[in-house]
Design a protein around this motif. Structure first.
Motif, short mmCIF file in Angstrom:
data_model
loop_
_atom_site.label_atom_id
_atom_site.label_comp_id
_atom_site.label_asym_id
_atom_site.label_seq_id
_atom_site.Cartn_x
_atom_site.Cartn_y
_atom_site.Cartn_z
N ALA A 1 0.84 -1.21 0.00
CA ALA A 1 0.00 0.00 0.00
C ALA A 1 0.87 1.25 0.00
CB ALA A 1 -0.94 0.00 1.21
N GLN A 2 1.92 1.25 0.82
CA GLN A 2 2.82 2.41 0.86
C GLN A 2 3.56 2.59 -0.46
OE1 GLN A 2 5.24 2.06 4.50
NE2 GLN A 2 3.93 3.66 5.35
N GLN A 3 3.95 1.49 -1.08
CA GLN A 3 4.65 1.58 -2.36
C GLN A 3 3.73 2.18 -3.43
OE1 GLN A 3 7.01 -1.82 -3.44
NE2 GLN A 3 6.70 -1.44 -5.61
N TYR A 4 2.49 1.74 -3.46
CA TYR A 4 1.53 2.32 -4.42
C TYR A 4 1.34 3.82 -4.14
CZ TYR A 4 -0.02 -2.19 -6.39
OH TYR A 4 -0.10 -3.39 -7.04
N ALA A 5 1.25 4.19 -2.87
CA ALA A 5 1.10 5.61 -2.53
C ALA A 5 2.29 6.41 -3.04
CB ALA A 5 0.94 5.78 -1.02
N ALA A 6 3.49 5.89 -2.81
CA ALA A 6 4.71 6.58 -3.26
C ALA A 6 4.73 6.73 -4.78
CB ALA A 6 5.95 5.82 -2.78
N MET A 7 4.35 5.68 -5.49
CA MET A 7 4.35 5.72 -6.95
C MET A 7 3.33 6.72 -7.48
SD MET A 7 4.79 1.61 -7.53
CE MET A 7 4.50 1.62 -9.29
N ALA A 8 2.15 6.78 -6.86
CA ALA A 8 1.12 7.73 -7.29
C ALA A 8 1.57 9.17 -7.04
CB ALA A 8 -0.20 7.44 -6.58
N LEU A 9 2.17 9.40 -5.86
CA LEU A 9 2.68 10.74 -5.55
C LEU A 9 3.77 11.14 -6.54
CD1 LEU A 9 2.86 10.34 -1.68
CD2 LEU A 9 1.35 11.91 -2.92
N CYS A 10 4.62 10.20 -6.90
CA CYS A 10 5.67 10.49 -7.88
C CYS A 10 5.04 10.85 -9.23
CB CYS A 10 6.62 9.30 -7.99
SG CYS A 10 8.14 9.68 -8.88
N GLY A 11 4.02 10.11 -9.61
CA GLY A 11 3.32 10.43 -10.86
C GLY A 11 2.76 11.83 -10.86
N ASN B 1 10.82 -0.64 2.95
CA ASN B 1 10.97 -0.98 1.54
C ASN B 1 11.85 0.06 0.86
OD1 ASN B 1 10.37 -0.92 -1.34
ND2 ASN B 1 8.73 -2.38 -0.90
N ALA B 2 13.02 -0.36 0.39
CA ALA B 2 13.97 0.56 -0.23
C ALA B 2 13.38 1.23 -1.46
CB ALA B 2 15.27 -0.17 -0.58
N TYR B 3 12.59 0.50 -2.23
CA TYR B 3 11.99 1.07 -3.44
C TYR B 3 11.03 2.20 -3.08
CZ TYR B 3 9.61 1.53 -7.91
OH TYR B 3 9.09 2.03 -9.07
N THR B 4 10.22 1.99 -2.06
CA THR B 4 9.28 3.03 -1.62
C THR B 4 10.03 4.29 -1.21
OG1 THR B 4 7.65 1.40 -0.92
CG2 THR B 4 7.48 3.57 0.08
N LEU B 5 11.11 4.12 -0.45
CA LEU B 5 11.91 5.28 -0.01
C LEU B 5 12.56 5.99 -1.21
CD1 LEU B 5 13.54 3.74 3.18
CD2 LEU B 5 11.68 5.40 3.07
N MET B 6 13.04 5.21 -2.18
CA MET B 6 13.66 5.80 -3.36
C MET B 6 12.64 6.61 -4.17
SD MET B 6 15.33 3.98 -6.68
CE MET B 6 13.71 3.64 -7.34
N LEU C 1 4.10 17.07 1.03
CA LEU C 1 5.24 16.82 1.93
C LEU C 1 4.84 16.01 3.16
CD1 LEU C 1 7.16 20.19 1.59
CD2 LEU C 1 7.65 18.02 0.48
N PRO C 2 3.78 16.38 3.89
CA PRO C 2 3.38 15.54 5.02
C PRO C 2 3.00 14.12 4.58
CG PRO C 2 2.23 17.64 5.10
CD PRO C 2 2.98 17.60 3.81
N THR C 3 2.41 14.01 3.39
CA THR C 3 2.04 12.69 2.89
C THR C 3 3.30 11.86 2.62
OG1 THR C 3 0.04 13.62 1.94
CG2 THR C 3 0.69 11.45 1.15
N LEU C 4 4.31 12.49 2.03
CA LEU C 4 5.57 11.78 1.80
C LEU C 4 6.24 11.39 3.12
CD1 LEU C 4 6.97 13.90 -1.15
CD2 LEU C 4 6.45 11.46 -1.24
N LEU C 5 6.11 12.26 4.11
CA LEU C 5 6.71 11.96 5.42
C LEU C 5 6.10 10.71 6.06
CD1 LEU C 5 7.49 15.15 7.50
CD2 LEU C 5 9.01 13.30 6.84
N LEU C 6 4.83 10.44 5.74
CA LEU C 6 4.20 9.23 6.27
C LEU C 6 4.92 7.97 5.79
CD1 LEU C 6 0.46 10.23 5.71
CD2 LEU C 6 1.61 9.99 7.93
N LEU C 7 5.63 8.09 4.69
CA LEU C 7 6.33 6.93 4.12
C LEU C 7 7.68 6.66 4.76
CD1 LEU C 7 5.51 7.69 0.38
CD2 LEU C 7 4.41 5.98 1.84
#
Length: 182
Positions: free
Chosen positions: A102-112, A140-145, A129-135
Protein backbone atom coordinates in the motif's frame (compact mmCIF):
# COMPACT_ATOMS: atom_id res chain seq x y z
CA UNK A 1 -2.40 6.94 15.82
CA UNK A 2 -3.63 3.49 14.95
CA UNK A 3 -3.06 2.38 11.40
CA UNK A 4 -5.57 0.51 9.33
CA UNK A 5 -4.88 -3.12 8.65
CA UNK A 6 -5.61 -4.61 5.27
CA UNK A 7 -7.04 -8.09 5.59
CA UNK A 8 -7.98 -10.85 3.23
CA UNK A 9 -11.77 -10.85 3.41
CA UNK A 10 -13.96 -13.87 2.81
CA UNK A 11 -15.56 -14.38 -0.58
CA UNK A 12 -18.82 -15.22 1.18
CA UNK A 13 -19.98 -11.62 1.55
CA UNK A 14 -21.88 -10.47 -1.58
CA UNK A 15 -21.09 -6.80 -0.82
CA UNK A 16 -17.39 -7.61 -0.66
CA UNK A 17 -17.54 -9.54 -3.93
CA UNK A 18 -19.24 -6.52 -5.54
CA UNK A 19 -16.53 -4.17 -4.23
CA UNK A 20 -13.83 -6.45 -5.61
CA UNK A 21 -15.50 -6.52 -9.01
CA UNK A 22 -15.83 -2.73 -9.00
CA UNK A 23 -12.17 -2.30 -8.04
CA UNK A 24 -11.16 -4.69 -10.81
CA UNK A 25 -13.29 -2.82 -13.36
CA UNK A 26 -11.84 0.53 -12.24
CA UNK A 27 -8.32 -0.84 -12.62
CA UNK A 28 -9.10 -2.06 -16.13
CA UNK A 29 -10.48 1.36 -17.05
CA UNK A 30 -7.36 3.16 -15.84
CA UNK A 31 -5.22 0.94 -18.06
CA UNK A 32 -6.99 2.18 -21.19
CA UNK A 33 -5.42 5.46 -22.22
CA UNK A 34 -8.32 6.53 -24.43
CA UNK A 35 -10.77 6.59 -21.51
CA UNK A 36 -8.56 8.01 -18.76
CA UNK A 37 -9.72 11.61 -19.19
CA UNK A 38 -13.37 10.49 -19.25
CA UNK A 39 -12.63 8.35 -16.19
CA UNK A 40 -11.99 11.49 -14.14
CA UNK A 41 -14.75 13.60 -15.67
CA UNK A 42 -17.49 10.96 -15.62
CA UNK A 43 -17.19 9.91 -11.98
CA UNK A 44 -14.70 7.05 -12.10
CA UNK A 45 -12.20 8.92 -9.94
CA UNK A 46 -14.83 9.76 -7.34
CA UNK A 47 -15.85 6.09 -7.15
CA UNK A 48 -12.21 5.01 -6.96
CA UNK A 49 -11.36 7.39 -4.12
CA UNK A 50 -14.43 6.34 -2.14
CA UNK A 51 -13.82 2.62 -2.65
CA UNK A 52 -10.15 2.92 -1.65
CA UNK A 53 -11.04 4.26 1.78
CA UNK A 54 -14.26 2.33 2.41
CA UNK A 55 -12.81 -1.17 2.69
CA UNK A 56 -9.93 -3.02 4.29
CA UNK A 57 -10.13 -5.93 1.86
CA UNK A 58 -6.65 -6.61 0.52
CA UNK A 59 -7.59 -7.35 -3.11
CA UNK A 60 -9.91 -4.33 -3.34
CA UNK A 61 -7.45 -1.88 -1.75
CA UNK A 62 -4.54 -3.07 -3.91
CA UNK A 63 -6.57 -2.83 -7.13
CA UNK A 64 -7.71 0.66 -6.14
CA UNK A 65 -4.16 1.70 -5.23
CA UNK A 66 -2.84 0.40 -8.56
CA UNK A 67 -5.60 2.38 -10.30
CA UNK A 68 -4.48 5.52 -8.48
CA UNK A 69 -0.91 4.94 -9.69
CA UNK A 70 -2.22 4.73 -13.26
CA UNK A 71 -4.41 7.83 -12.96
CA UNK A 72 -1.72 9.91 -11.23
CA UNK A 73 0.99 8.81 -13.67
CA UNK A 74 -1.06 9.82 -16.67
CA UNK A 75 -2.54 12.91 -15.07
CA UNK A 76 -4.13 15.17 -17.63
CA UNK A 77 -5.10 17.66 -14.96
CA UNK A 78 -3.32 17.24 -11.63
CA UNK A 79 -5.26 20.07 -10.02
CA UNK A 80 -8.56 18.37 -10.83
CA UNK A 81 -7.27 15.13 -9.28
CA UNK A 82 -6.34 17.02 -6.13
CA UNK A 83 -9.67 18.87 -6.02
CA UNK A 84 -11.41 15.48 -5.81
CA UNK A 85 -9.37 14.59 -2.71
CA UNK A 86 -6.71 12.35 -4.22
CA UNK A 87 -4.02 13.59 -1.80
CA UNK A 88 -6.10 12.60 1.24
CA UNK A 89 -6.64 9.10 -0.16
CA UNK A 90 -2.91 8.75 -0.91
CA UNK A 91 -2.23 9.83 2.68
CA UNK A 92 -4.67 7.10 3.81
CA UNK A 93 -2.58 4.52 1.91
CA UNK A 94 0.72 6.02 3.13
CA UNK A 95 -0.45 5.67 6.77
CA UNK A 96 -0.61 1.88 6.40
CA UNK A 97 2.76 1.42 8.10
CA UNK A 98 2.56 -2.36 8.20
CA UNK A 99 1.73 -2.70 4.54
CA UNK A 100 4.67 -2.25 2.18
CA UNK A 101 2.54 -2.71 -0.91
CA UNK A 102 0.00 0.00 0.00
CA UNK A 103 2.82 2.41 0.86
CA UNK A 104 4.65 1.58 -2.36
CA UNK A 105 1.53 2.32 -4.42
CA UNK A 106 1.10 5.61 -2.53
CA UNK A 107 4.71 6.58 -3.26
CA UNK A 108 4.35 5.72 -6.95
CA UNK A 109 1.12 7.73 -7.29
CA UNK A 110 2.68 10.74 -5.55
CA UNK A 111 5.67 10.49 -7.88
CA UNK A 112 3.32 10.43 -10.86
CA UNK A 113 1.64 13.60 -9.64
CA UNK A 114 5.02 15.29 -9.13
CA UNK A 115 5.98 14.72 -12.77
CA UNK A 116 3.33 17.20 -13.95
CA UNK A 117 5.51 20.27 -14.33
CA UNK A 118 4.07 23.53 -13.22
CA UNK A 119 2.11 22.08 -10.31
CA UNK A 120 4.91 21.78 -7.75
CA UNK A 121 3.91 24.69 -5.52
CA UNK A 122 0.28 23.59 -5.71
CA UNK A 123 1.25 20.04 -4.67
CA UNK A 124 3.13 21.47 -1.68
CA UNK A 125 0.09 23.54 -0.68
CA UNK A 126 -2.13 20.44 -1.02
CA UNK A 127 0.02 18.50 1.45
CA UNK A 128 2.40 16.35 -0.59
CA UNK A 129 5.24 16.82 1.93
CA UNK A 130 3.38 15.54 5.02
CA UNK A 131 2.04 12.69 2.89
CA UNK A 132 5.57 11.78 1.80
CA UNK A 133 6.71 11.96 5.42
CA UNK A 134 4.20 9.23 6.27
CA UNK A 135 6.33 6.93 4.12
CA UNK A 136 9.49 7.41 6.17
CA UNK A 137 8.64 4.39 8.32
CA UNK A 138 8.73 2.10 5.30
CA UNK A 139 11.36 -0.63 5.30
CA UNK A 140 10.97 -0.98 1.54
CA UNK A 141 13.97 0.56 -0.23
CA UNK A 142 11.99 1.07 -3.44
CA UNK A 143 9.28 3.03 -1.62
CA UNK A 144 11.91 5.28 -0.01
CA UNK A 145 13.66 5.80 -3.36
CA UNK A 146 10.39 6.76 -5.07
CA UNK A 147 9.54 9.15 -2.21
CA UNK A 148 12.96 10.81 -2.56
CA UNK A 149 12.51 11.04 -6.35
CA UNK A 150 9.18 12.75 -5.78
CA UNK A 151 10.84 15.36 -3.58
CA UNK A 152 13.52 15.94 -6.19
CA UNK A 153 10.81 16.40 -8.84
CA UNK A 154 9.17 19.02 -6.64
CA UNK A 155 12.33 20.97 -5.81
CA UNK A 156 13.65 20.97 -9.36
CA UNK A 157 11.07 23.39 -10.66
CA UNK A 158 10.17 25.56 -7.69
CA UNK A 159 10.80 29.26 -7.93
CA UNK A 160 9.49 32.41 -6.40
CA UNK A 161 9.06 33.43 -2.76
CA UNK A 162 7.81 30.01 -1.62
CA UNK A 163 10.89 28.30 -3.00
CA UNK A 164 13.16 28.84 0.04
CA UNK A 165 10.54 27.74 2.57
CA UNK A 166 9.57 24.76 0.44
CA UNK A 167 13.18 23.72 -0.14
CA UNK A 168 13.83 23.77 3.62
CA UNK A 169 10.76 21.62 4.22
CA UNK A 170 11.87 19.19 1.52
CA UNK A 171 15.35 18.95 3.06
CA UNK A 172 13.77 18.07 6.41
CA UNK A 173 11.68 15.40 4.69
CA UNK A 174 14.69 13.97 2.87
CA UNK A 175 16.68 13.85 6.09
CA UNK A 176 13.82 12.03 7.78
CA UNK A 177 13.54 9.57 4.91
CA UNK A 178 17.25 8.74 4.77
CA UNK A 179 18.03 8.70 8.49
CA UNK A 180 17.79 5.17 9.84
CA UNK A 181 15.07 4.87 12.45
CA UNK A 182 13.45 8.17 11.40
Amino acid sequence: GPTEQIVEESDDDPKQRAKRKCASALLNMTLREQIQKQFVEEGGLHALLHLTTSTNDEETVYNCAASLVNVCSEAHDTRKLLEYGTMQVLAHLAKMEDDDRAQQYAAMALCGLSEDTGTEEWLVQEGILPTLLLLHSSTNAYTLMVAATTMINITGALSGPQSDVTNKAIMRCLNTLITPGG
